[in-house]
Design an enzyme around this catalytic site. Structure first.
Site, PDB file in Angstrom:
ATOM      1  N   ALA A  19     -19.533   1.102   5.003  1.00  0.00           N
ATOM      2  CA  ALA A  19     -18.880   0.486   3.842  1.00  0.00           C
ATOM      3  C   ALA A  19     -19.773  -0.536   3.148  1.00  0.00           C
ATOM      4  CB  ALA A  19     -17.567  -0.166   4.280  1.00  0.00           C
ATOM      5  N   PHE A  59      -0.514   5.923  15.858  1.00  0.00           N
ATOM      6  CA  PHE A  59      -1.416   5.268  14.891  1.00  0.00           C
ATOM      7  C   PHE A  59      -2.279   4.224  15.598  1.00  0.00           C
ATOM      8  CE2 PHE A  59       1.195   5.308  10.654  1.00  0.00           C
ATOM      9  CZ  PHE A  59       0.906   6.639  10.506  1.00  0.00           C
ATOM     10  N   GLU A  86       0.827  -1.205   0.000  1.00  0.00           N
ATOM     11  CA  GLU A  86       0.000   0.000   0.000  1.00  0.00           C
ATOM     12  C   GLU A  86       0.863   1.258   0.000  1.00  0.00           C
ATOM     13  OE1 GLU A  86      -3.441  -0.251   2.591  1.00  0.00           O
ATOM     14  OE2 GLU A  86      -2.930   1.719   3.394  1.00  0.00           O
TER      15      GLU A  86
HETATM   16  P1  FAD Z   1     -17.383   0.137   8.130  1.00  0.00           P
HETATM   17  O1  FAD Z   1     -17.224  -1.270   7.695  1.00  0.00           O
HETATM   18  O2  FAD Z   1     -18.537   0.903   7.604  1.00  0.00           O
HETATM   19  O3  FAD Z   1     -17.431   0.123   9.736  1.00  0.00           O
HETATM   20  C1  FAD Z   1     -17.232   1.334  10.466  1.00  0.00           C
HETATM   21  C2  FAD Z   1     -17.763   1.176  11.878  1.00  0.00           C
HETATM   22  O4  FAD Z   1     -19.169   1.256  11.861  1.00  0.00           O
HETATM   23  C3  FAD Z   1     -17.437  -0.150  12.560  1.00  0.00           C
HETATM   24  O5  FAD Z   1     -17.259   0.112  13.931  1.00  0.00           O
HETATM   25  C4  FAD Z   1     -18.673  -0.980  12.333  1.00  0.00           C
HETATM   26  O6  FAD Z   1     -18.815  -2.019  13.277  1.00  0.00           O
HETATM   27  C5  FAD Z   1     -19.744   0.089  12.459  1.00  0.00           C
HETATM   28  N1  FAD Z   1     -20.963  -0.168  11.696  1.00  0.00           N
HETATM   29  C6  FAD Z   1     -21.072  -0.630  10.447  1.00  0.00           C
HETATM   30  N2  FAD Z   1     -22.354  -0.692  10.056  1.00  0.00           N
HETATM   31  C7  FAD Z   1     -23.067  -0.210  11.088  1.00  0.00           C
HETATM   32  C8  FAD Z   1     -24.457   0.027  11.319  1.00  0.00           C
HETATM   33  N3  FAD Z   1     -25.369  -0.257  10.389  1.00  0.00           N
HETATM   34  N4  FAD Z   1     -24.828   0.552  12.519  1.00  0.00           N
HETATM   35  C9  FAD Z   1     -23.905   0.840  13.465  1.00  0.00           C
HETATM   36  N5  FAD Z   1     -22.585   0.635  13.312  1.00  0.00           N
HETATM   37  C10 FAD Z   1     -22.184   0.123  12.144  1.00  0.00           C
HETATM   38  N6  FAD Z   1      -9.304   5.255   5.807  1.00  0.00           N
HETATM   39  C11 FAD Z   1      -9.244   6.265   4.901  1.00  0.00           C
HETATM   40  O7  FAD Z   1      -9.797   7.333   5.162  1.00  0.00           O
HETATM   41  N7  FAD Z   1      -8.595   6.124   3.706  1.00  0.00           N
HETATM   42  C12 FAD Z   1      -8.024   4.959   3.350  1.00  0.00           C
HETATM   43  O8  FAD Z   1      -7.478   4.852   2.256  1.00  0.00           O
HETATM   44  C13 FAD Z   1      -8.076   3.856   4.255  1.00  0.00           C
HETATM   45  N8  FAD Z   1      -7.570   2.649   3.940  1.00  0.00           N
HETATM   46  C14 FAD Z   1      -7.732   1.593   4.789  1.00  0.00           C
HETATM   47  C15 FAD Z   1      -7.288   0.323   4.390  1.00  0.00           C
HETATM   48  C16 FAD Z   1      -7.455  -0.778   5.229  1.00  0.00           C
HETATM   49  C17 FAD Z   1      -6.976  -2.128   4.753  1.00  0.00           C
HETATM   50  C18 FAD Z   1      -8.058  -0.611   6.507  1.00  0.00           C
HETATM   51  C19 FAD Z   1      -8.201  -1.796   7.429  1.00  0.00           C
HETATM   52  C20 FAD Z   1      -8.488   0.639   6.905  1.00  0.00           C
HETATM   53  C21 FAD Z   1      -8.352   1.745   6.057  1.00  0.00           C
HETATM   54  N9  FAD Z   1      -8.822   3.016   6.402  1.00  0.00           N
HETATM   55  C22 FAD Z   1      -8.745   4.055   5.513  1.00  0.00           C
HETATM   56  C23 FAD Z   1      -9.425   3.246   7.720  1.00  0.00           C
HETATM   57  C24 FAD Z   1     -10.943   3.071   7.677  1.00  0.00           C
HETATM   58  O9  FAD Z   1     -11.509   4.018   6.810  1.00  0.00           O
HETATM   59  C25 FAD Z   1     -11.446   3.261   9.098  1.00  0.00           C
HETATM   60  O10 FAD Z   1     -11.079   2.180   9.911  1.00  0.00           O
HETATM   61  C26 FAD Z   1     -12.917   3.584   9.213  1.00  0.00           C
HETATM   62  O11 FAD Z   1     -13.156   4.056  10.546  1.00  0.00           O
HETATM   63  C27 FAD Z   1     -13.829   2.390   8.988  1.00  0.00           C
HETATM   64  O12 FAD Z   1     -13.901   2.045   7.659  1.00  0.00           O
HETATM   65  P2  FAD Z   1     -14.645   0.676   7.250  1.00  0.00           P
HETATM   66  O13 FAD Z   1     -14.691   0.632   5.789  1.00  0.00           O
HETATM   67  O14 FAD Z   1     -14.053  -0.447   7.978  1.00  0.00           O
HETATM   68  O15 FAD Z   1     -16.091   1.007   7.842  1.00  0.00           O
END
Ligand code: FAD
Length: 281
Positions: free
Chosen positions: A119, A212, A11
């Site tokens: 997401a 971090f 990455e």
């Molecule tokens: P989600 O899967 O939507 O989850 C977010 C939170 O919401 C979790 O706590 C989940 O349990 C909760 N949740 C989900 N659905 C619901 C619901 N219906 N009701 C209540 N709670 C719910 N961030 C960036 O900004 N840019 C990047 O390029 C980036 N790259 C990343 C790459 C990887 C491999 C990883 C692991 C993380 C990356 N991140 C990045 C960080 C990421 O954006 C954060 O961790 C963010 O807070 C959550 O993203 P997610 O897609 O996991 O969210």
């Protein structure tokens, strides 16, 4: 877990300064020689690096001879903007995306106005707009996402992302392999069998890593923390110890059947290259 060749990816983040651009160029020149399965490029949810992600992906595809996957996040883009972004990436020849909610950077307000709030909704939107064109990666959290109400809630959320059409996942980094195996067991009980690739964070700078880790909820086990703290400003010892710890972790994960590794390169050639070589990937 997997019996096919491991997916080894890495990455980058889009540079914001001239010095950063030089650093990324140097890392790309060296790391492409390792022939990663693909490289991914992060996206700043505040919007600050959205153009940077596109430009970096374009340049990698045109110049490096490596597959490139942009990260896209839904938290600060409208459906219209996301649809345009998907079209632009498709036109560029992109076949793989890392689909994330993203984080609201401090000072940018809340996510109340987001049209897609999580997401899983973004994954569903990508499928609705582009069918099966993209291989979709999502994030997984063996140590539980810091904002999740519970570990079970977070797993249920992971399942929603898979059910919406995710093909595979990359984990938040961790240093305890048992967290990964326990997560995989829980996934298996839920009938989730997509590949979940461990995200690997090299250890080079303790203070930065501690910062971090506090933010993203990754645990630095006490024995590792104590050793790193003990080295103070002795960066050479931090790097040497960190290398051994992360190499041991990667070996355990691959031996235990993990389907690949995803290196958070931090736009630096070393130590990703050193780990790659030591693992004979
Ligand atoms: P989600 O899967 O939507 O989850 C977010 C939170 O919401 C979790 O706590 C989940 O349990 C909760 N949740 C989900 N659905 C619901 C619901 N219906 N009701 C209540 N709670 C719910 N961030 C960036 O900004 N840019 C990047 O390029 C980036 N790259 C990343 C790459 C990887 C491999 C990883 C692991 C993380 C990356 N991140 C990045 C960080 C990421 O954006 C954060 O961790 C963010 O807070 C959550 O993203 P997610 O897609 O996991 O969210």
């Amino acid at each position: 877990m997997s019996s096919t060749a491991p997916t080894i990816s890495l990455e980058y983040f889009p540079p914001r300064t001239e010095k950063g651009a030089q650093g990324l160029a140097a890392a790309r020149a060296e790391l492409k020689l390792l022939k990663p399965s693909y490289v991914s490029v992060t996206f700043g949810a505040g919007g600050s690096t959205q153009d940077g992600t596109y430009a970096t992906i374009k340049s990698i595809l045109e110049e490096d001879g490596v597959d490139a996957a942009p990260h896209i996040s839904c938290i600060s883009s409208s459906r219209r903007e996301l649809a345009d972004m998907l079209e632009a990436y498709r036109d560029l020849g992109v076949k793989r995306l890392v689909a994330l909610r993203g984080d609201v950077p401090s000072g940018y307000g809340t996510m109340d106005a987001a049209e897609l709030r999580y997401a899983n909704e973004l994954v569903a939107f990508i499928r609705e707009q582009t069918g099966d064109h993209f291989h979709i990666e999502v994030a997984a959290y063996p140590e539980t996402h810091p904002q999740a109400r519970s570990a079970q809630d977070d797993l249920d959320n992971f399942k929603r992302k898979v059910d919406a059409g995710a093909n595979s996942a990359i984990t938040q980094y961790f240093f305890n392999p048992d967290a990964y195996y326990a997560f995989m067991d829980s996934c298996s009980k839920l009938g989730l069998d997509i590949p979940v690739i461990p995200g690997i964070m090299p250890i080079t700078n303790y203070k930065q890593l501690a910062r971090f880790s506090d933010t993203c909820g990754a645990e630095i086990p006490r024995w590792i923390r104590k050793r790193l703290e003990g080295y103070g400003d002795d960066l050479a010892s931090i790097r040497e110890f960190g290398f051994d710890v992360v190499l041991g972790l990667c070996e355990k994960l691959l031996d235990g059947g993990a389907p690949g590794l995803h290196f958070y390169s931090m736009n630096r050639t070393e130590p990703t290259r050193a780990l790659w070589k030591a693992l004979d990937l």
